[in-house]
Structures are given as C-alpha cells and as structure tokens.
Design a protein around this motif. Sequence first.
Motif, PDB file in Angstrom:
ATOM      1  N   GLY A 184      28.163 110.940 -10.223  1.00  0.00           N
ATOM      2  CA  GLY A 184      28.901 109.824 -10.815  1.00  0.00           C
ATOM      3  C   GLY A 184      28.088 108.546 -10.795  1.00  0.00           C
ATOM      4  N   VAL A 192      24.797 108.333 -10.512  1.00  0.00           N
ATOM      5  CA  VAL A 192      23.638 108.506 -11.396  1.00  0.00           C
ATOM      6  C   VAL A 192      24.060 108.283 -12.851  1.00  0.00           C
ATOM      7  N   GLY A 193      25.185 108.860 -13.220  1.00  0.00           N
ATOM      8  CA  GLY A 193      25.673 108.712 -14.599  1.00  0.00           C
ATOM      9  C   GLY A 193      25.984 107.253 -14.923  1.00  0.00           C
ATOM     10  N   ALA A 194      26.612 106.553 -13.963  1.00  0.00           N
ATOM     11  CA  ALA A 194      26.968 105.142 -14.191  1.00  0.00           C
ATOM     12  C   ALA A 194      25.718 104.282 -14.342  1.00  0.00           C
ATOM     13  N   VAL A 195      24.733 104.524 -13.464  1.00  0.00           N
ATOM     14  CA  VAL A 195      23.493 103.739 -13.541  1.00  0.00           C
ATOM     15  C   VAL A 195      22.752 104.063 -14.835  1.00  0.00           C
ATOM     16  N   LEU A 196      22.805 105.342 -15.214  1.00  0.00           N
ATOM     17  CA  LEU A 196      22.143 105.752 -16.459  1.00  0.00           C
ATOM     18  C   LEU A 196      22.803 105.084 -17.676  1.00  0.00           C
ATOM     19  N   ALA A 197      24.121 104.885 -17.592  1.00  0.00           N
ATOM     20  CA  ALA A 197      24.821 104.205 -18.691  1.00  0.00           C
ATOM     21  C   ALA A 197      24.328 102.768 -18.805  1.00  0.00           C
ATOM     22  N   GLY A 198      24.188 102.086 -17.660  1.00  0.00           N
ATOM     23  CA  GLY A 198      23.654 100.723 -17.675  1.00  0.00           C
ATOM     24  C   GLY A 198      22.212 100.694 -18.150  1.00  0.00           C
ATOM     25  N   SER A 238      16.905 100.514 -12.266  1.00  0.00           N
ATOM     26  CA  SER A 238      17.953 101.496 -12.584  1.00  0.00           C
ATOM     27  C   SER A 238      17.330 102.863 -12.878  1.00  0.00           C
ATOM     28  N   ALA A 290      18.544 106.195 -11.178  1.00  0.00           N
ATOM     29  CA  ALA A 290      19.099 107.248 -12.042  1.00  0.00           C
ATOM     30  C   ALA A 290      18.288 108.536 -11.982  1.00  0.00           C
TER      31      ALA A 290
END
Lengths: 137, 500
Positions: B18, B20-26, B170, B174
Amino acid sequence: MSMSLGSVIGIAAVLLTFSLSGLLAVFLSAERRADRTKPARVAEPDSRPRSRWRGWARGMTAFFLAMFAALAVGAAFAGLPVGAPADRVSIGSLIVPFLWAALVIWALADRKILRPVIGMVGALAVSSAAIAWGLLA
Amino acid sequence: MNGPEPKVARRKLLLSPGLVGAVLAGHSAVGLALAALIYLVCLSGSLAVFAQELQRWEQPAGPVLESVAPRAVDEGFNAIRAKAPTLAKKTVSIELPSAAVPRLTLSAGGDEGVGGEKWLADAAGRPAARIRRPTSDFIVALHTGLLLPEGIGRTLVGLIGIALLALLLSGVLAHPRMIKDAFTLRRGGSWRLQQADLHNRLGTWGLPFYLTVTLTGVFLGLFFVIFASLAATAYKGDLRHAFSDMGFEGERPQQTAAAVPSMSAMIEVVRAKAPEASIRSVSIERAGTSGQKVNVTVHRPGQLSTYERYVFDTSGRMVDSPKATGETISRQILFALQPLHFGWFGGIVVKAAYGLLGLALCVMTSSGVTIWLARRRDKGRPAPMWERIWTATIWGQPVALALAAAVPVLWRSETAAAMGWAAGAASAFALACLYRNDRALALTLRLLTAVLLVALAVTHGVVWSRQMEDSAGWIVDAVLIVGAAVLAAPLSKRAAARPS
C-alpha cells in the motif's frame, strides 16, 4: 593545512567510480529474454478516487504549503542559538531542499489529503512560533 | 512462536504494498507533470558540463597561452578600460590561462559571464579578438534559466530541481527491492518490463550523483529564496551582515577618484603567500574610485573550491585572505556548490563522468514516461499521440541542440543559436504529426541528429581550418563525429539484420 573541502574531491571521485562501474556491470550482465508475451510484474501506482478539487488541493499543498513549511522549519533551525549564524544558514540551506521534496511527495502520495495539510500547517505554526520567539528574544 | 515469522511481518509493515503504491502514485504525478522540463534541464546540463571545451571549440582562433607575466594583467586592464570605459567603472575581470581554458580573457561590466565587453588577449595583455561564444552561452542559459528572464528562469529551474529531488526520494521508497535487483537488467521481454528495469537500474547506480547535482542545483537556483529566508532569522533581519559573512558585498556609493593600484604587484604578493596555488583571475570593482577593491582568486591543487581569494584595497594593502578569515564551513559549502554541480574540479575525466551520468539521468527521465505509456498500452488504453509527442520531445532535443550549435557557425547573429534550437524543436513536433509509429519517428530523429553532427563537424573544420590555433577545436569536431556514429548505430544493425 587548507580547509577548502579538499577531501570532498576524493569522495566525489569514489562515488562517480561507484556509479559508472555499477552501471557497466549491469549492462554487461544484461539478461536476454525471448518471451515477449509474459505479462510484466512491475509495481503499480495506487488507484485512488480522482476529482478536480482533490487534484487542485493536492497540487496547492504540494507546491505552496510544502514550500512554506520547509522554509519555515529551515528558518527556525537557522535561528537556533547554536554555532555561528553563517554555518546555521548554510547547513539549514542544505536541509530545506530535502525537507521540501519529502513534503511534496507526502502531499501527493497520501490517500487522505487532510493528513499532509494538517502536518504541514502544524510544522509551519510551530516553526513560526519558534522564529518569532527567537527574533523577540 | 517461531523466530523468522516476526521478521517477515516487520518487513511487510515497513514496506507494505500500500505504501509503495501510494508513493508510486505521487512519483508518477510529479514525473508526468514535469518530465519534459526535467529532461530539458538535464540534457542541457550534461552539455553545460563541457561549457569550457565548447567555448574553445566555438572560437578556436586567437592566442593560446600557457601562462602570462603579471604585468600583462595591468596592460589588459588598461586596454579593456580604454575599450569600454563606462562598463569598466562597474567591474573588470581578467581570467588568466589555465589547463581547462588556455586563454587570457578580458571582460568589463559582465554579470556572471553574461553581457558586457569581452576580449581574448595576447601574452602582453593586448586585446586580440572579441569573444564570441553563442552556442555555449545558449546551452548554459537553457540549463540555468530555460531561456526565461534571469530571476524567473533561475527560480523555475530551482523548483524543477525540487521536483527532481522529490522523484529521487520517492523512487527509492517505491522500490523496496532496490538492493536485491541491483544487477537485474532484462532485455527482450515485455517493453514495459525492459523500460522499468532500465529506469530502476539507472536510478539505483546513479543515485549518489543525481542527489549531488540536484541538491547543488536547487541551492544555486533557489539561492536567494532559501538563503534570504534562513538568513533573516539567523541574522535577525540584517541581510547585509549575512551577505558579508558569506563573502559577498553589497553596493557601495561611488567615492572620490583615485589611482588604480598595480595588480601585478598584488599577484606577486599572492604568489609569495601561496606558492602552490595557481592564480585564476584578477577582478577590480569600482575601478578608479577610493572604494575600489581588487580580488585575486586562486585555486590550490586538490581543493574543491575555486573561489579562494585575496582582497586588496585602493592603496594595494591586503585586507582579506583565506587564512586571515579562516574559511568557515559556510563559505566552504557555498563555494564548493558550482564545481560540484558542474563537475569542474577534476579535469576532463570527471567532466566525462558527469556527462555520462547526466545522460543516464536523461534516459531515466525518458523511460519514466515511457513506462506510463507502456502501462496504458498493456491495459488496452494506448495513447499513440502522446507516444509520438514524447518521442519528439526526447529525440527532438538532440536535433534542436545540434542546430543551436550549427547555425551560429554560418550565421553570425546574437540570436542564431536560439533560432536554430527553436527550428529543430519545432521540426521534431512537425514530424510527430506526419509519423504514425513512434519508434520510426525516434529512428528518424536519431539519424537526423547524426547527419547534423557530421555536417556540423565538417563545416566547423572547413570554416576554421586556417585559423584553428586551439587544438580543442579539432578534438570537439572528432567527438561530434563519434557521437554521430553512436546515434546512427541502430541503422547499421537494421541494415545487417535485413535479408539479402
């Protein structure tokens, strides 16, 4: 003995050699694969609800609030009564970009936009109080 | 309870999918929004590392010198003062020959190398040729300010640096398998996987370099924003005191007329005080007034900072020197920023390393957007128009920069480099409208760049062949031809693979 950061040249040379030799090793040991049909296993970005106001809120938080919060924390650090003022300004100036970048990522990554907003407003408030206390003292 | 399980659980908590996914979105949001500008700054920066070599290539005629006698500095000062009396009242700078730039240059009134009157001089200090370096000036201006007005451009580039720093941080967060995958580079599988591997490996191994150039770049770009904010608190609002502590000086009112002191005598004093140091430049501010000040800048072997200076007042008395002030950590950091950012501290080997790693950062920026485009294609939502636009952005810039160098060789105009660059960039986007396949577009633009580089090297060689006094001219021409061969390599592979 001169103190003009002479040792940094050695550190920089080591880091450059590390980067270039690492990349060379990676490219020389590249693995060839014939299968073009196998689906890629790559980390996926979070899927989250999208709306125009959320986008604006995130953008404004990442741009303005992160900038003001990082500068305020840096200024509060520079106001600490420890060491020479010029050294505090120089060291603080190196901290601010990292802090600023970290806050940008927090604003854009957190699923709940309110958390970074509260965190940054809090940091801004505490730092401003510290600056005011330092200036008035 | 057995041992290993809590360890696994703790690892999962630290780097949960979760998070990793959130940081990847940013990471994706910042990257997609600013990738083109980041690429432009990185590509022009990779070339700006070689600004001194480009300057020598652009003007290979004129006296090439190993060293000059101190009296040539006095002669040079008098000559440039006679040529530009008004500009010389502000500041005159005389750069002495060095291994990187074997020229004696005289300049009056210029601000950080921009504007003013500039001449190459002979060994006696006599002006020999007006300095003309449109291409290197253009590339540096593109890198430091994206061709925008000074303050706005520099601040914008600083903000782009913050975005790049956010992407680097990030990117590390990520990529939880960064160490484990450090040597994994898969070629020939899915396009997206190839690009992801390339992006991650370039990011992993180049990270120390990227962090160094980005941090120093942010500091140089946002110097006044960050410095003023922090100094206002540290010095309780007394910014003049802050600038003075850092080795800068505010404007002083013009004072009464005074004779200009002998700068050759000051050079002798500095040589006696620091015999191991090489003198880089002599500059005089407010020449001919009682408030005039002479700075003799030196470089000690093995030191990072190129800004160690001895200061003399109007009577020729030394009022400041590195040992007298005891170089504070703040000055050391401040004056190490530019050499660290541009790689101007270890000769051509360090510059070559900076150039290669700078290009690696460009490839990483390019592959970041390519991953996003490939992901869309994999999910059945291809964006062919954006694929072509991104290809034109990436491969159009080498065309544009080759034209920025080529046009001034034939057309002696102040705007020649900018016109060439604009024409090249516009042509790439026009080609993007004509092509249907982005890979064919990329190949065409690569080959166009290769042809332009060969034409540039040949034209430059022909134009300057009779006056090429600086061997750097021939060397850079040879490097351009090697660069063209590297860019054209995919064509030869295709020709070899084609059945007869």
